[in-house]
Design a protein around this motif. Sequence first.
Motif, PDB file in Angstrom:
ATOM      1  N   ASP A  89      -5.220  -2.328  -6.151  1.00  0.00           N
ATOM      2  CA  ASP A  89      -5.520  -2.105  -7.571  1.00  0.00           C
ATOM      3  C   ASP A  89      -4.992  -3.304  -8.355  1.00  0.00           C
ATOM      4  O   ASP A  89      -3.781  -3.497  -8.448  1.00  0.00           O
TER       5      ASP A  89
ATOM      6  N   GLU B 239       1.245  -8.231   1.513  1.00  0.00           N
ATOM      7  CA  GLU B 239       2.083  -7.056   1.298  1.00  0.00           C
ATOM      8  C   GLU B 239       3.525  -7.393   1.686  1.00  0.00           C
ATOM      9  O   GLU B 239       3.773  -7.978   2.738  1.00  0.00           O
TER      10      GLU B 239
ATOM     11  N   SER C 288       6.858  -8.863 -15.458  1.00  0.00           N
ATOM     12  CA  SER C 288       6.173  -8.151 -14.383  1.00  0.00           C
ATOM     13  C   SER C 288       5.623  -9.063 -13.288  1.00  0.00           C
ATOM     14  O   SER C 288       5.147  -8.567 -12.265  1.00  0.00           O
ATOM     15  N   ARG C 289       5.679 -10.373 -13.492  1.00  0.00           N
ATOM     16  CA  ARG C 289       5.093 -11.278 -12.500  1.00  0.00           C
ATOM     17  C   ARG C 289       5.980 -12.494 -12.267  1.00  0.00           C
ATOM     18  O   ARG C 289       6.639 -12.993 -13.175  1.00  0.00           O
TER      19      ARG C 289
ATOM     20  N   GLU D  51       3.922  -9.507  -7.557  1.00  0.00           N
ATOM     21  CA  GLU D  51       3.951  -8.325  -8.416  1.00  0.00           C
ATOM     22  C   GLU D  51       4.605  -7.164  -7.670  1.00  0.00           C
ATOM     23  O   GLU D  51       4.351  -6.953  -6.477  1.00  0.00           O
ATOM     24  N   ARG D  52       5.426  -6.412  -8.364  1.00  0.00           N
ATOM     25  CA  ARG D  52       6.022  -5.206  -7.791  1.00  0.00           C
ATOM     26  C   ARG D  52       5.052  -4.051  -8.005  1.00  0.00           C
ATOM     27  O   ARG D  52       4.597  -3.809  -9.133  1.00  0.00           O
ATOM     28  N   ILE D  53       4.737  -3.306  -6.929  1.00  0.00           N
ATOM     29  CA  ILE D  53       3.764  -2.220  -7.038  1.00  0.00           C
ATOM     30  C   ILE D  53       4.370  -0.865  -6.695  1.00  0.00           C
ATOM     31  O   ILE D  53       3.685   0.159  -6.790  1.00  0.00           O
TER      32      ILE D  53
ATOM     33  N   ARG E 286      -2.225  -2.561 -10.898  1.00  0.00           N
ATOM     34  CA  ARG E 286      -1.047  -1.814 -10.452  1.00  0.00           C
ATOM     35  C   ARG E 286       0.176  -2.732 -10.490  1.00  0.00           C
ATOM     36  O   ARG E 286       0.360  -3.587  -9.636  1.00  0.00           O
ATOM     37  N   ILE E 287       1.030  -2.553 -11.499  1.00  0.00           N
ATOM     38  CA  ILE E 287       2.237  -3.365 -11.635  1.00  0.00           C
ATOM     39  C   ILE E 287       3.379  -2.479 -12.121  1.00  0.00           C
ATOM     40  O   ILE E 287       3.215  -1.716 -13.073  1.00  0.00           O
TER      41      ILE E 287
ATOM     42  N   TRP F 120       6.181  -4.948  -2.852  1.00  0.00           N
ATOM     43  CA  TRP F 120       5.623  -6.009  -3.670  1.00  0.00           C
ATOM     44  C   TRP F 120       4.346  -6.527  -3.013  1.00  0.00           C
ATOM     45  O   TRP F 120       4.018  -6.168  -1.884  1.00  0.00           O
ATOM     46  N   ARG F 121       3.640  -7.378  -3.742  1.00  0.00           N
ATOM     47  CA  ARG F 121       2.504  -8.088  -3.160  1.00  0.00           C
ATOM     48  C   ARG F 121       2.479  -9.493  -3.735  1.00  0.00           C
ATOM     49  O   ARG F 121       2.880  -9.722  -4.881  1.00  0.00           O
TER      50      ARG F 121
ATOM     51  N   ALA G 237      -3.013   1.630  -4.050  1.00  0.00           N
ATOM     52  CA  ALA G 237      -2.010   0.923  -4.858  1.00  0.00           C
ATOM     53  C   ALA G 237      -2.008  -0.566  -4.554  1.00  0.00           C
ATOM     54  O   ALA G 237      -1.911  -1.403  -5.465  1.00  0.00           O
TER      55      ALA G 237
END
Length: 204
Positions: free
Chosen positions: A75, A200, A144-145, A176-178, A78-79, A183-184, A72
């Motif tokens: 990727d 991370e 999403s970002r 981004e929330r994964i 992956r959002i 988040w990352r 995850a």
Amino acid sequence: MRATRIAAVALAGAMLATAAVRAQDEGNVDWRKVATRQDRERLRNWRDAWVQALARVRATPEGAAGLAADPALFDPDRIVQGAALRPGAYRCRMHRLGGIGPHARPLLRGAWTGCRVAESGIVRQFVTDGDQRTSGNLFDSTDSRTVFLGTLALGDEDRPMRYGRDARRDMAGLVERIAPARWRLVLPYPGFQSTLDVMEIVRA
């Protein structure tokens, strides 16, 4: 020393916040008016950085195993929409992908450090602890970002450089929330060591 460092980080954030306020347009801050030309280009090419970094990492058994251990996180598509980083305490860990140089490792994982988000008016500041400290501002971009613009402080430096002063110290990335509480921060083409950095972020 810690109090001096915290004050210096706050000052650096205030400098970037001042630029953000100058770029304010009808109540919204456009990160493009704050970012340097280099950082606008880095963010435009975020997917190229992912592709290049993942290819280098997958080329070694060590790197491929590291990617497989956390699919995850690594990727690029992956959002999870919504729930951007909000003010509060978090824990952060840096992963450096696609090391540059003859002896560089394909995937290098750092230690967990404290990090936090603070809000001042229309500006949200993101700051990390540790030997390599990230500090800067978060700009709403899409559902999403979130865009991050900031600088890197090293070692025992008391004051981060002002954003835009040193291209190698400037940082530009996408938050981004994964996962529901994960988040990352993706940093394409950072100034040092790697092709792509992935920070991370989880709640403290």
